[in-house]
Design a protein around this motif. Structure first.
Motif, PDB file in Angstrom:
ATOM      1  N   ALA A 223      19.295   5.904  -8.675  1.00  0.00           N
ATOM      2  CA  ALA A 223      19.692   4.802  -7.807  1.00  0.00           C
ATOM      3  C   ALA A 223      19.919   3.528  -8.607  1.00  0.00           C
ATOM      4  CB  ALA A 223      18.621   4.581  -6.737  1.00  0.00           C
ATOM      5  N   GLU A 224      19.026   3.260  -9.533  1.00  0.00           N
ATOM      6  CA  GLU A 224      19.155   2.045 -10.340  1.00  0.00           C
ATOM      7  C   GLU A 224      20.391   2.101 -11.226  1.00  0.00           C
ATOM      8  OE1 GLU A 224      19.041  -0.633 -13.602  1.00  0.00           O
ATOM      9  OE2 GLU A 224      18.780   1.538 -13.827  1.00  0.00           O
ATOM     10  N   ALA A 226      23.202   3.887 -10.771  1.00  0.00           N
ATOM     11  CA  ALA A 226      24.416   3.740  -9.972  1.00  0.00           C
ATOM     12  C   ALA A 226      24.674   2.278  -9.625  1.00  0.00           C
ATOM     13  CB  ALA A 226      24.304   4.574  -8.701  1.00  0.00           C
ATOM     14  N   GLY A 227      23.616   1.567  -9.247  1.00  0.00           N
ATOM     15  CA  GLY A 227      23.776   0.158  -8.930  1.00  0.00           C
ATOM     16  C   GLY A 227      24.178  -0.671 -10.132  1.00  0.00           C
ATOM     17  N   PHE A 233      27.130   5.575  -4.569  1.00  0.00           N
ATOM     18  CA  PHE A 233      25.858   6.288  -4.627  1.00  0.00           C
ATOM     19  C   PHE A 233      25.704   7.171  -3.402  1.00  0.00           C
ATOM     20  CE2 PHE A 233      21.155   6.262  -3.787  1.00  0.00           C
ATOM     21  CZ  PHE A 233      20.783   7.020  -4.887  1.00  0.00           C
ATOM     22  N   TYR A 251      19.261   1.101  -4.852  1.00  0.00           N
ATOM     23  CA  TYR A 251      20.651   1.030  -5.308  1.00  0.00           C
ATOM     24  C   TYR A 251      21.249  -0.335  -4.993  1.00  0.00           C
ATOM     25  CZ  TYR A 251      25.737   1.682  -4.834  1.00  0.00           C
ATOM     26  OH  TYR A 251      27.102   1.547  -4.896  1.00  0.00           O
TER      27      TYR A 251
END
Length: 383
Positions: A223-224, A226-227, A233, A251
């Motif tokens: 998640a991190e 992708a952000g 995501f 995210y």
């Protein structure tokens, strides 16, 4: 409804059927999904189990060839079991005949070092250690959020560990997930160089028009990443209903605008079974718990049992899978739409991704057809 609807297919093998039939069923479902107005058709990757999507990159090409407009993708490639070049070249090969329709979904499954998720550390001897999670199932504005599943409850990991070994060459070492995502991105955009500074170009693959996605199920690395990279995501509520909403929040908190996205874009997945009425839907879904129990017992996904002949779960079996059963969305079109819309509202999803497993292929087709009509997809009234 206000957001697109897409399909995640596992190519499940039903009791008494075969892998060949499951592949044919997936092709048939993809054709119908396009006809009914679904936005994407994605394929999961699972190995040494009774599903026929193990070679997702090959199945991707078959589905693309059998359809004309629907976006086709992977949900997700287990990158720890592939080289970056093999992934990009496979996508480039399919894109050569079906340009601009492919979604390259990447998941960190298969990475030995991070296989138990962001909450896990590794003690001496490789034994996974997870902080204990306690709590009760919550309902947040109509969305079931059970306590996170503790992977230490998996009864036998021997087959899982053997699978990891079988899926890599002896002595091979997986890259860190972030490093492999960077390699794939560089191969796609033509900027890849080796550690010695040698430029290499993926042919076919370089320069193709594909969407790059990151899959995740918790507020961790995926998640991190992708952000931070500004990529779309996909949050796996269908696998991890206890942590998927946290993944979405992580995210969004990490998101930085990129040349790909100016703002976050999130797909949230859900297990869904729709039928003409609630009782019929519950009957079609009644062996889903058996299927999940096979996974969590360590045997891997087994053949999907026939509800007409399967014995009920025992109390111990039920306790191992009750989080997934609580989060499965089952019922008439009106019932399912209400719960899916709650998931959309609570998660803020820009798109929903549904996966449906039933013993009879006809029931799976009918589930997706009914949902398309109730959701208001364009083309959903076609037979």
């Amino acid at each position: 409804m206000s957001v697109p609807l897409s399909i995640l297919d596992l190519a499940p093998i039903s009791e008494g059927s075969s892998a060949a039939a499951a592949v044919r069923n997936s092709i048939d479902l993809a054709r119908h999904a396009e006809q009914w107005g679904y936005h994407r058709f994605w394929l999961a990757e699972h190995h040494f189990a009774s599903v026929a999507s193990s070679a997702s990159l090959t199945l991707l090409g078959l589905v693309a060839a059998a359809t004309e407009r629907i976006r086709v993708g992977t949900g997700a490639v287990q990158v720890g079991q592939h080289t970056s070049a093999s992934i990009v070249e496979a996508f480039g090969t399919v894109d050569a005949l079906h340009p601009g329709r492919l979604d390259l979904g990447l998941g960190r499954s298969g990475h030995r070092r991070t296989q138990y998720g962001a909450a896990t550390t590794t003690a001496k001897g490789g034994r996974p250690v997870l902080d204990a999670v306690v709590g009760r199932t919550q309902v947040r504005d109509g969305v079931v959020v059970p306590p996170p599943f503790d992977p230490r409850r998996v009864l036998d990991r021997s087959k899982f560990l053997a699978s990891l070994e079988a899926l890599q060459q002896p002595g091979a070492r997986s890259l860190d997930f972030a490093d492999q995502v960077a390699e794939i991105s560089a191969l796609l955009d033509g900027t890849y160089t080796t550690s010695d500074g040698v430029a290499l170009h993926a042919v076919p693959g370089e320069g193709i028009d594909t969407e790059l996605w990151i899959f995740g199920s918790s507020a961790g690395e995926s998640a991190e990443l992708a952000g931070r990279l500004g990529l779309p995501f996909a949050a796996a509520y269908h696998v991890a209903p206890g942590t998927a909403l946290d993944a979405v929040a992580a995210y969004r908190a990490a998101f930085r605008p990129s040349r790909v996205l100016a703002a976050p874009y999130v797909i949230v997945s859900a297990d869904v079974v729709v039928a003409a009425d609630d009782d019929t839907a519950r009957r079609h879904a009644s062996t889903y718990g058996h299927w999940v129990h096979n996974v969590r017992s360590g045997a891997g996904a087994g053949e999907y049992l026939d509800p007409a002949t399967a014995a009920p779960l025992t109390d111990d079996q039920f306790r191992l899978v009750e989080d997934r059963l609580a989060a499965q969305i089952v019922g008439s079109p009106a019932t399912v739409v209400e719960r899916l819309d709650a998931l959309r509202r609570v998660s803020g999803a820009d798109e929903l991704l549904v996966t449906t497993i039933t013993h009879a292929h006809a029931d799976r087709l009918e589930s997706h057809r009914l949902l398309a009509g109730a959701w208001g997809l364009r083309g959903s009234l076609a037979a």
